[in-house]
Write a protein that holds these residues in place. Structure first.
Motif, short mmCIF file in Angstrom:
data_model
loop_
_atom_site.label_atom_id
_atom_site.label_comp_id
_atom_site.label_asym_id
_atom_site.label_seq_id
_atom_site.Cartn_x
_atom_site.Cartn_y
_atom_site.Cartn_z
N GLY B 12 33.59 37.52 24.94
CA GLY B 12 32.61 37.55 26.02
C GLY B 12 32.10 38.93 26.35
O GLY B 12 31.44 39.12 27.38
N GLY B 142 42.21 36.00 30.74
CA GLY B 142 41.19 36.94 31.22
C GLY B 142 41.73 38.26 31.71
O GLY B 142 41.05 39.27 31.65
N SER B 212 39.51 48.20 36.90
CA SER B 212 39.31 46.88 37.50
C SER B 212 38.70 47.05 38.88
O SER B 212 38.93 48.06 39.55
CB SER B 212 40.64 46.13 37.65
OG SER B 212 41.08 45.69 36.40
N GLY B 213 37.96 46.05 39.32
CA GLY B 213 37.43 46.14 40.67
C GLY B 213 36.18 45.33 40.87
O GLY B 213 35.83 44.48 40.05
N ASN B 214 35.52 45.62 41.98
CA ASN B 214 34.28 44.94 42.32
C ASN B 214 33.17 45.96 42.49
O ASN B 214 33.33 46.96 43.19
CB ASN B 214 34.42 44.19 43.66
CG ASN B 214 35.22 42.91 43.52
OD1 ASN B 214 35.14 42.23 42.50
ND2 ASN B 214 36.00 42.59 44.55
N THR B 215 32.05 45.71 41.85
CA THR B 215 30.87 46.55 42.04
C THR B 215 29.88 45.77 42.91
O THR B 215 29.95 44.54 42.98
CB THR B 215 30.21 46.88 40.70
OG1 THR B 215 29.77 45.66 40.10
CG2 THR B 215 31.16 47.59 39.77
N ASN B 218 28.14 42.87 41.23
CA ASN B 218 28.95 41.67 41.03
C ASN B 218 29.23 40.94 42.32
O ASN B 218 29.37 39.72 42.32
CB ASN B 218 30.25 42.05 40.33
CG ASN B 218 30.00 42.38 38.88
OD1 ASN B 218 29.57 41.53 38.13
ND2 ASN B 218 30.18 43.63 38.53
N LYS B 221 26.39 38.74 42.98
CA LYS B 221 26.44 37.54 42.14
C LYS B 221 27.61 36.64 42.54
O LYS B 221 27.48 35.42 42.57
CB LYS B 221 26.59 37.98 40.68
CG LYS B 221 26.25 36.92 39.68
CD LYS B 221 26.17 37.55 38.29
CE LYS B 221 25.79 36.49 37.25
NZ LYS B 221 25.74 37.07 35.91
N TYR B 222 28.74 37.26 42.85
CA TYR B 222 29.94 36.49 43.24
C TYR B 222 30.47 37.06 44.55
O TYR B 222 31.39 37.89 44.54
CB TYR B 222 31.01 36.57 42.15
CG TYR B 222 30.52 36.04 40.83
CD1 TYR B 222 30.45 34.67 40.61
CD2 TYR B 222 30.11 36.90 39.82
CE1 TYR B 222 29.97 34.17 39.42
CE2 TYR B 222 29.62 36.41 38.62
CZ TYR B 222 29.55 35.04 38.42
OH TYR B 222 29.08 34.56 37.24
N HIS B 226 35.55 38.35 41.97
CA HIS B 226 35.96 37.61 40.77
C HIS B 226 37.46 37.72 40.52
O HIS B 226 37.99 37.09 39.62
CB HIS B 226 35.19 38.10 39.55
CG HIS B 226 35.58 39.48 39.12
ND1 HIS B 226 35.24 40.59 39.85
CD2 HIS B 226 36.28 39.92 38.07
CE1 HIS B 226 35.71 41.67 39.23
NE2 HIS B 226 36.35 41.29 38.16
N LEU B 241 37.28 50.33 43.00
CA LEU B 241 37.85 50.30 41.66
C LEU B 241 39.27 50.82 41.68
O LEU B 241 39.63 51.62 42.55
CB LEU B 241 37.04 51.21 40.71
CG LEU B 241 35.55 50.97 40.54
CD1 LEU B 241 34.95 52.14 39.77
CD2 LEU B 241 35.29 49.66 39.82
#
Lengths: 418, 301
Positions: B12, B142, B212-215, B218, B221-222, B226, B241
Motif C-alpha cells: 500500500g 499494519g 508515527s503520528g497524525n498530520t 490526515n 480525512k480521518y 488512524h 509525531l
C-alpha cells in the motif's frame, strides 16, 4: 443551426482548441491545422454508400456538422437503406446501385461503409466520377485493389481518406508527441492485441442472407480479424515507428468457433520493422480478459494507448529521495527530508501510471475524422500523409493475412504507387 | 561506480532504495531479489490478501491451533514480547474489533470495546502452533509490516556485501547503511507537520528511523485519527509525531506507534525497555501550530 448541432460544434471546437494550443501536437496532426478556421458557407453534399451499423454511426456524426448534408444514401439491403435514409433526413434520395447514384446526383463526396470486398471498386468508381471519397478501413481486400485505389485518386486529383480514426484521436496523437519527445526512449517493441469473447455474428433474418449479413466471416468478402480489427492497430504501429514493416510471419486457426465460418477465430503475428523492432500482434474471439490494447515499449517507459496511460521504467522518486539523489550527484552532504506518519491512509500509493491525455474524449476520433473530411472537401485539400497511413496500414494488414494463409514470411511489396 | 536508484509499490505504499557505489547490473540483480523478498513478505503478512499466511492464521487460530513455520512463529512471539515491553501500547490485535483488520475500515464503526490484547494469543513452542484464546481476535500487520520488511531487506543487502545505502518505505520507515558518499552517516530531517520546516535532524549510521503520528491532512480525512489506543479504548486524535531511531527498523516502527499513544510517564518506561533507541516527540497544544520538540528521556530509576 439547431441546439444539437450547436452543442456538438462547440464540443468539437473545444477539443480542437486543446489541440491547437500545442504547436508540437499540431505538427503531429497537420491535417487539423486549418479546421478551426472554417467559416459558415457552402454546404457540401454527401452520398452515403453502405448504411449498415458503421455507416449509420458515421451518419450520426455527419448530421451534427452544419457544413454538410446527406443528399443521398445507397445500400442494396433494404433495411439498411431504410435506416440510412431515416438518419439522413427527408431530403435524401435512396439508391440500391452506387453507379446510378453517382450518375444522377450532384454530390461532392461519398462516404463508403460497405463490406470490405466492395471498397475498392466503389471508391474507384466515385473517384472516376470526380467525387471525393471517404472509405472505411480496411482500405481494400487485396494489396492490388488498394494500389488501384491510390492510382485512381492520383488520376482524379480528388481526396481519398481511409477511416483510421486513431489518426484523429487526440490521445493517440498526444502519445506520439510524447514518444517523439523521448518520454519512453526509442521505441524498441510494440505489443498489440484485440480480444473478444463472442461469435462475431449478426442476427440473420433469413438463411440466404447469411453471407450478406455475416460477411466478416467469409473469405470472399473479408480477411477476418486482420482487416476488421488488426488494421487499426497496425496503422498505429506504423505511425508510432514512422516506418512500414519489412516483413511479417504468423499463424491463425479456427480453434473455437467451428460454426462454418471461413476466417480464423484467432491469429498471431510478428511484424519486423527496420532497426529490428517488432510488433507482436494477436487477436482471439474466445477470450476477452485482456481486451484491446497497444503497448508501446522503450528503455525509459511503457505506454498503453487504448488505456491512455504510461509508466516510466523507474517511477519518479519521492521528494526527499529526489533531493538525496541530487545531493549525491552534486557531491553534497546535507539533510534528507523525510516526512509523513506511519501507515496513514493518504500516504498509500500504487504504480497507477500517468495519463497521456487528461481530458475526457467525446469520441474515439471518428467524429473529428468526419469533421476533418468535410473540411477537406470544402477546401479541396488532399492530405497525402493521411492516405499514406491508410494505404500502408492496408498493405501491412494484407501481408499479415497472406502470411497466415501461406504459412510463409511475407515481405513488403515492391513497386507500390505510394 | 554509480548511484543506483530503484523503487516499487508494495504494501500500500512506495519503497525507494538509493545505493551509492555499485554498478547498475549489480543494482538490478539485488533489486530483483529485494522485489521478490518484499512480495514474499506481502503474501505472508497482508491482511488484504485472502491467501496470505496471516489471513490463514487469522481464520484458523480462533478455532484451532495453527501450525506456523519458524519465521511466522518467531514473529508472533516477538510481537507478544513487544506488547509486554511497550506496556500494552503496541497492540496489533485491533482487527478483532474492526471486523476487517483494517484501521481504515474501523472508522466510526466501533466506539467500543477496545480491550483485546496480544496476551490472548497462545503459542506452543514445541508444536510451533498459535491459537487465539478469544474467538474474535485477528492480527493486523499494519503496525509492524514495513519495519519487519526493512529488516529482511537489510539481510538481502548484507548477503550481497552491500553496506552503503538509504532505503525508505513509505517515507515513514527508513533504513540506512554505512555512510553517505560525501559525509559521515546520513542526516535525516523531520519536517514540521504544519510548515514543513525541519523540526529535528537524526544523524543515522547503520540504523533505522520510524515516524508515527497524525498530520493535519490526515486528521481532516480521518478526524478521529488512524491510530487506536487499545489501552484507553479510544482513537488518538492529537496532532504530532514521534520519531524513533535505533538498530532495528522493526522495533523502531513498533516503538514509534507505542510512544505516540502512550502518555509522557509511560513513554519513559517503555523506552527504558529498548536500550539503544532514541525517541523525539513533536507535539502541539490544541489550536497551536507551534511544535514542542522533546527528546524522550530514559527513566533510569
Amino acid at each position: 443551426m439547431n441546439d444539437q448541432k450547436s452543442n456538438a460544434r462547440r464540443d468539437f471546437l473545444k477539443t480542437f482548441s486543446l489541440i491547437s494550443g500545442s504547436t508540437l501536437l499540431l505538427s503531429q496532426m497537420p491535417w487539423l491545422r486549418d479546421l478551426h478556421a472554417q467559416e459558415p458557407g457552402r454546404r457540401i453534399k454527401l452520398g452515403i454508400i453502405g448504411s449498415g451499423s458503421r455507416g449509420n454511426l458515421l451518419q450520426l456524426y455527419l448530421k451534427e456538422i452544419p457544413e454538410c448534408e446527406m443528399s443521398c444514401v445507397c445500400d442494396n439491403y433494404p433495411p439498411n437503406l431504410e435506416a440510412g435514409l431515416a438518419i439522413a433526413g427527408p431530403q435524401a434520395k435512396g439508391y440500391v446501385n452506387h453507379i446510378e447514384m453517382l450518375e444522377k446526383e450532384q454530390i461532392d463526396a461519398v462516404i463508403i461503409a460497405t463490406p470490405l470486398h466492395e471498397h475498392a471498386h466503389i471508391a474507384i468508381d466515385a473517384l472516376n466520377a470526380g467525387v471525393h471519397v471517404f472509405c472505411e478501413k480496411s482500405m481494400a481486400k487485396t494489396i492490388e485493389d488498394s494500389d488501384n485505389m491510390v492510382k485512381a485518386r492520383q488520376k482524379a486529383g480528388k481526396i481519398l481518406l481511409i477511416g483510421h480514426q486513431r489518426l484523429f484521436n487526440v490521445k493517440y496523437q498526444r502519445a506520439l508527441q510524447l514518444i517523439r519527445d523521448d518520454k519512453i526512449g526509442p521505441v524498441t517493441h510494440i505489443r498489440a492485441y484485440w480480444h473478444r469473447n463472442n461469435d462475431w455474428r449478426r442476427e440473420v433474418p433469413s438463411p440466404e442472407l447469411e453471407r450478406k449479413i455475416n460477411w466478416r466471416l467469409y473469405r470472399d468478402y473479408s480477411c477476418g480479424l486482420m482487416t476488421e480489427l488488426a488494421s487499426h492497430q497496425i496503422q498505429v504501429a506504423n505511425q508510432i515507428l514512422g516506418e512500414v514493416p519489412l516483413c511479417v510471419w504468423g499463424s491463425g486457426s479456427t480453434n473455437y468457433w467451428k460454426d462454418g465460418r471461413e476466417v480464423e477465430d484467432n491469429v498471431s503475428l510478428v511484424y519486423k520493422y527496420p532497426g529490428g523492432t517488432h510488433l507482436v500482434y494477436d487477436s482471439v474471439n474466445s477470450n476477452k480478459h485482456y481486451g484491446l490494447e497497444e503497448q508501446i515499449m522503450g528503455p525509459k517507459g511503457t505506454m498503453e494507448l487504448e488505456g491512455g496511460k504510461m509508466w516510466p521504467e523507474i517511477a519518479p522518486p519521492a521528494p526527499g529521495i529526489l533531493q538525496l539523489i541530487n545531493q549525491i550527484e552534486h557531491k553534497i552532504f546535507d539533510v534528507i527530508p523525510i516526512g509523513g506518519a506511519s501507515w496513514i491512509p493518504d500516504t498509500a500509493a500504487s504504480d497507477k501510471g500517468e495519463y497521456i491525455w487528461n481530458e475526457v474524449l467525446e469520441s474515439d476520433g471518428t467524429k473529428m475524422e468526419m469533421e476533418a473530411f468535410v473540411s477537406m472537401v470544402r477546401e479541396n485539400r488532399f492530405v497525402p500523409e493521411l492516405l499514406r497511413q491508410g494505404f500502408y496500414a492496408s498493405v501491412a494488414t494484407l501481408m499479415g493475412y497472406e502470411a497466415i494463409q501461406k504459412n510463409q514470411i511475407v515481405n513488403w511489396p515492391e513497386n507500390l504507387s505510394l | 561506480m554509480s548511484t543506483v536508484y530503484r523503487n516499487l509499490f508494495a504494501m500500500g505504499t512506495r519503497f525507494d532504495m538509493v545505493l551509492p557505489g555499485i554498478d547498475e547490473e549489480t543494482g538490478d540483480f539485488v533489486f530483483t531479489l529485494i522485489r521478490k523478498e518484499i512480495q514474499r513478505l506481502e503474501e505472508m503478512l497482508s491482511n488484504y490478501i485472502e491467501f496470505s499466511t496471516l489471513s490463514k492464521l487469522n481464520k484458523t487460530a480462533p478455532k484451532s491451533p495453527f501450525v506456523a513455520d519458524n519465521e511466522l512463529f518467531e514473529l508472533i512471539c516477538d510481537l507478544k514480547r513487544m506488547y509486554s515491553a511497550s506496556l500494552g501500547y503496541f497492540d496489533i490485535s485491533i482487527g478483532n474489533y474492526t471486523g476487517s483488520g483494517s484501521a481504515k475500515a474501523a472508522e466510526g464503526l466501533r466506539p467500543k470495546p477496545f480491550s483485546g490484547s496480544l496476551d490472548e494469543i497462545v503459542t506452543n513452542d514445541v508444536e510451533k502452533s498459535i491459537w487465539f484464546a478469544t474467538p474474535r481476535l485477528t492480527i493486523d500487520s499494519g503496525g509492524f509490516g514495513k519495519g519487519f520488511t526493512l529488516e529482511n531487506v537489510k539481510k538481502v543487502l548484507s548477503d550481497h556485501n552491500i553496506n552503503q545505502g538509504f532505503i525508505s518505505f513509505g517515507e515513514s520507515s527508513v533504513l540506512v547503511l554505512g555512510n553517505h558518499p560525501f559525509g559521515e552517516g546520513w542526516k535525516v530531517s523531520i519536517p514540521d507537520i504544519y510548515s514543513s520546516e525541519s523540526v529535528c535532524v537524526f544523524h543515522l549510521k547503520n540504523n533505522a528511523l520510524s515516524v508515527s503520528g497524525n498530520t493535519p491532512a490526515n486528521l481532516i480525512k480521518y478526524p478521529q485519527g488512524h491510530i487506536i489506543n487499545l489501552v484507553a479504548g479510544a482513537r488518538v486524535s492529537k496532532s504530532g509525531l514521534v520519531c524513533v531511531s535505533g538498530p532495528s527498523a522493526f522495533y523502531a516502527e513498533i516503538l514509534s506507534t507505542a510512544l505516540f499513544i502512550a502518555g509522557e510517564k509511560e513513554q519513559k518506561q517503555i523506552l527504558n525497555n529498548f536500550p539503544g533507541y532514541k525517541a523525539v516527540r513533536v507535539s502541539y497544544e490544541p489550536d497551536s501550530k507551534t511544535p514542542d520538540i522533546k527528546e524522550i528521556e530514559f527513566n533510569i530509576s
